[in-house]
Scaffold this motif. Sequence first.
Motif, short mmCIF file in Angstrom:
data_model
loop_
_atom_site.label_atom_id
_atom_site.label_comp_id
_atom_site.label_asym_id
_atom_site.label_seq_id
_atom_site.Cartn_x
_atom_site.Cartn_y
_atom_site.Cartn_z
N ALA A 118 -5.57 -5.70 -4.51
CA ALA A 118 -4.34 -6.50 -4.47
C ALA A 118 -4.30 -7.39 -3.22
O ALA A 118 -4.16 -8.61 -3.33
CB ALA A 118 -3.12 -5.60 -4.53
N PRO B 128 -5.70 2.37 -9.86
CA PRO B 128 -6.16 2.27 -8.47
C PRO B 128 -7.08 1.09 -8.20
O PRO B 128 -7.13 0.58 -7.08
CB PRO B 128 -6.89 3.60 -8.23
CG PRO B 128 -6.34 4.52 -9.24
CD PRO B 128 -5.97 3.69 -10.42
N LEU C 153 0.80 -1.22 0.00
CA LEU C 153 0.00 0.00 0.00
C LEU C 153 0.83 1.27 0.00
O LEU C 153 0.41 2.29 -0.53
CB LEU C 153 -0.95 0.00 1.20
CG LEU C 153 -2.01 -1.08 1.19
CD1 LEU C 153 -2.84 -1.01 2.44
CD2 LEU C 153 -2.87 -0.99 -0.04
N TRP D 79 -4.78 -1.66 -7.23
CA TRP D 79 -4.28 -1.43 -5.88
C TRP D 79 -5.34 -1.80 -4.84
O TRP D 79 -5.05 -2.35 -3.79
CB TRP D 79 -3.89 0.02 -5.67
CG TRP D 79 -2.58 0.43 -6.23
CD1 TRP D 79 -2.37 1.29 -7.27
CD2 TRP D 79 -1.28 0.00 -5.82
NE1 TRP D 79 -1.04 1.41 -7.52
CE2 TRP D 79 -0.35 0.64 -6.64
CE3 TRP D 79 -0.83 -0.87 -4.83
CZ2 TRP D 79 1.02 0.44 -6.50
CZ3 TRP D 79 0.53 -1.06 -4.70
CH2 TRP D 79 1.43 -0.42 -5.53
#
Length: 140
Positions: free
Chosen positions: A29, A23, A3, A26
Motif C-alpha cells: 500500500a 496482507p 499500518l 497491506w
Amino acid sequence: WILNPKGSGLNPSQFSHRMQITPTIWLLAIPSIAYLIYRYLFVRENRNTPRFILIWFGATYLLWIPIELYTDRPMFLYYLLPTMGAICIAVGYGIHRAWQRSLKVKGTMVRWCMQATITLYLLLHVGLFLLLSPLRASLV
C-alpha cells in the motif's frame, strides 16, 4: 494510519465476523502510493493514471488524518475501505510497470528473477485472497 489503524475499540471477541484485507495489499500500500507520487512528480509521460489514483487516495483517506489529529478520535479500519480500490489499482499499476521494465532488461538472469518475483507475488496474493474469502467459509 495505514499500518496500524486502531480498529473498533471493542473487544475482537465481540464480533462474529472480522474484516480482513489481504496482507499482500497491506504490504504494498505505502510503496505503491510513494511510487505514484514519484511517477507523477518526476516522470512526464502518462501522468493521468497516477493523478487519478492519487486524487482518489487523497479524497477518500488522507482527509481523515487531519480530522483525527484535530478531533483526537480513533482512526477506524473501515475508513480505509473506500480507498482500497485506489490502492489495488496502484499496486496493479506498479506491477505492470515492473513487468514492462523486466522486458527491457538486457540480462536474462535479472529478467527471470524480476518476472519470477512478480509471478510469486501474484500467486501468493491469489492464495491469500482465496484463504480469506467467503468462498472458503462456504466450502467448510
